[in-house]
Design an enzyme around this catalytic site. Structure first.
Site, PDB file in Angstrom:
ATOM      1  N   ARG A  39       0.823  -1.218   0.000  1.00 13.28           N
ATOM      2  CA  ARG A  39       0.000   0.000   0.000  1.00 13.28           C
ATOM      3  C   ARG A  39       0.855   1.265   0.000  1.00 13.28           C
ATOM      4  O   ARG A  39       1.680   1.449   0.890  1.00 13.28           O
ATOM      5  CB  ARG A  39      -0.927  -0.017   1.218  1.00 13.28           C
ATOM      6  CG  ARG A  39      -1.913   1.142   1.248  1.00 13.28           C
ATOM      7  CD  ARG A  39      -2.856   1.017   2.425  1.00 13.28           C
ATOM      8  NE  ARG A  39      -3.823   2.114   2.463  1.00 13.28           N
ATOM      9  CZ  ARG A  39      -3.560   3.308   2.986  1.00 13.28           C
ATOM     10  NH1 ARG A  39      -2.395   3.571   3.521  1.00 13.28           N
ATOM     11  NH2 ARG A  39      -4.492   4.256   2.968  1.00 13.28           N
TER      12      ARG A  39
ATOM     13  N   LYS B  52     -15.284   6.949 -14.790  1.00 15.29           N
ATOM     14  CA  LYS B  52     -16.133   5.934 -14.149  1.00 15.29           C
ATOM     15  C   LYS B  52     -15.315   5.126 -13.135  1.00 15.29           C
ATOM     16  O   LYS B  52     -14.942   3.978 -13.395  1.00 15.29           O
ATOM     17  CB  LYS B  52     -16.759   5.039 -15.229  1.00 15.29           C
ATOM     18  CG  LYS B  52     -17.970   4.256 -14.741  1.00 15.29           C
ATOM     19  CD  LYS B  52     -18.742   3.721 -15.924  1.00 15.29           C
ATOM     20  CE  LYS B  52     -19.812   2.722 -15.528  1.00 15.29           C
ATOM     21  NZ  LYS B  52     -20.820   3.238 -14.612  1.00 15.29           N
TER      22      LYS B  52
ATOM     23  N   GLU C 158     -26.816  14.618 -11.789  1.00 17.21           N
ATOM     24  CA  GLU C 158     -27.207  13.314 -12.356  1.00 17.21           C
ATOM     25  C   GLU C 158     -27.711  12.428 -11.229  1.00 17.21           C
ATOM     26  O   GLU C 158     -27.718  12.831 -10.065  1.00 17.21           O
ATOM     27  CB  GLU C 158     -26.022  12.658 -13.075  1.00 17.21           C
ATOM     28  CG  GLU C 158     -24.853  12.354 -12.161  1.00 17.21           C
ATOM     29  CD  GLU C 158     -23.682  11.691 -12.875  1.00 17.21           C
ATOM     30  OE1 GLU C 158     -23.876  11.021 -13.898  1.00 17.21           O
ATOM     31  OE2 GLU C 158     -22.551  11.836 -12.371  1.00 17.21           O
TER      32      GLU C 158
HETATM   33  N1  PMP Z   1     -24.141   8.388 -14.042  1.00 16.93           N
HETATM   34  C1  PMP Z   1     -23.618   7.618 -13.086  1.00 16.93           C
HETATM   35  C2  PMP Z   1     -23.066   8.262 -11.866  1.00 16.93           C
HETATM   36  C3  PMP Z   1     -23.609   6.208 -13.225  1.00 16.93           C
HETATM   37  O1  PMP Z   1     -23.081   5.437 -12.259  1.00 16.93           O
HETATM   38  C4  PMP Z   1     -24.192   5.633 -14.389  1.00 16.93           C
HETATM   39  C5  PMP Z   1     -24.258   4.141 -14.576  1.00 16.93           C
HETATM   40  N2  PMP Z   1     -23.096   3.478 -14.317  1.00 16.93           N
HETATM   41  C6  PMP Z   1     -24.718   6.485 -15.368  1.00 16.93           C
HETATM   42  C7  PMP Z   1     -24.677   7.854 -15.171  1.00 16.93           C
HETATM   43  C8  PMP Z   1     -25.329   5.926 -16.632  1.00 16.93           C
HETATM   44  O2  PMP Z   1     -24.326   5.473 -17.492  1.00 16.93           O
HETATM   45  P1  PMP Z   1     -24.641   4.338 -18.579  1.00 16.93           P
HETATM   46  O3  PMP Z   1     -25.796   4.835 -19.374  1.00 16.93           O
HETATM   47  O4  PMP Z   1     -23.395   4.274 -19.376  1.00 16.93           O
HETATM   48  O5  PMP Z   1     -24.947   3.094 -17.829  1.00 16.93           O
END
Ligand code: PMP
Length: 286
Positions: A100, A149, A182
């Protein structure tokens, strides 16, 4: 049921599939992931998901674990070996394992790659879309690079739990200016009283959803007016329709935001149209 999982070069039984205890994904959330819908045994929008995976890796300078072709092959083997017809592929790439340390490991450290598939009952989301869902708004307390992501999902986990305790299925993050960014695991959309489709513009504060991109394609083919701009919680409460998009939900109508009923409290016509056309427009690869 998940039977076989791909981990770093081997297909292992689910119960025996494991990563190192000092994996950087486990200790530091130094990892990214993708979720892709499986439909009729094939992948939905694989090209867009692989492009976003590559972008996430580049942004964090994690080396790609293998080529896109090899990754597609692994995904297809995992789908077949788990006999999944409808469900999802989950794949995660971390910066690898090592003692780590906040400092990045040598660039030669092999990334960790996990690919698993999970079946779901076909039709679960169509059934839910008939009544729609409630969402709860919560302050957006995430970091400044939500366009990547990463598996750093604790704010989303806690937001969803708060939503669930309030009887809602999804949380919508609201920034300090009162604008909806979102969902905790989805993109947020509204339809204005004059019928315009609105979703937030892409920047560092939201994930560029693959479903979002394909729904925009659907809207274009249907001649629906789209605006990519910020919208406030107040504007959402006054919307004619609202919905969320994600690879698992596709287009899921929102009929209630906090205590406010949206439209007449039933899924809207536009949401339904976008949902029903989605798989005719999305890329499908068997
Ligand atoms: N925003 C966030 C924060 C998410 O976690 C996701 C899904 N993983 C989405 C939007 C939608 O992304 P997608 O349409 O690519 O699944």
């Amino acid at each position: 049921m998940t039977r076989i999982v791909y981990v770093n070069g081997a297909y292992r039984p689910y119960a025996q599939a494991a990563i190192h205890v000092e994996d950087r994904g486990f200790q530091l959330a130094d990892a990214i992931y993708e979720v892709i819908e499986i439909r009729d045994g094939g992948l939905v929008d694989a090209t867009r998901h692989l492009a976003r995976l590559a972008r996430s890796l580049t942004e964090l300078a994690i080396p790609p674990p293998m080529s896109d072709g090899a990754l597609l092959h692994v995904m297809n083997v995992v789908i077949r070996r788990n006999r999944v017809r409808d469900g999802i592929v989950y794949m995660q790439v971390s910066r690898g394992a090592g003692p780590r340390d906040f400092a990045l490991p040598p660039a030669t450290t092999p990334p960790t790659l996990v690919v698993l598939a999970r079946a779901h009952r076909r039709g679960w989301s169509a059934e839910l879309a008939e009544t729609g869902i409630a969402v709860k708004t919560v302050p957006d307390n995430r970091w400044g690079r939500c366009d990547i992501k990463t598996v750093m999902l604790l704010p989303a986990v806690l937001a969803k739990d708060e939503a669930r305790r309030a009887g809602a299925r999804e949380a919508w993050f609201v920034d300090s200016a009162g604008n909806v960014t979102e969902g905790a695991s989805s993109n947020a959309w509204i339809v204005t009283p004059d019928g315009t489709l609105v979703t937030r513009q892409l920047d560092h504060h939201i994930l560029p959803g693959v479903t979002r991109a394909t729904v925009m394609d659907v809207a274009k083919t249907e001649g629906i007016k789209i605006e990519q701009r910020t919208f406030s919680r107040d504007e959402a409460l006054a919307a004619r329709e609202a919905f969320i998009t994600s690879a698992t939900n596709i287009v899921m109508p929102v009929v209630k935001i906090d205590k406010t009923t949206i439209g007449d409290g039933r899924p809207g016509k536009l949401s339904h149209r976008l949902r029903s056309r989605f798989h005719q427009v999305a890329e499908f690869s068997a």
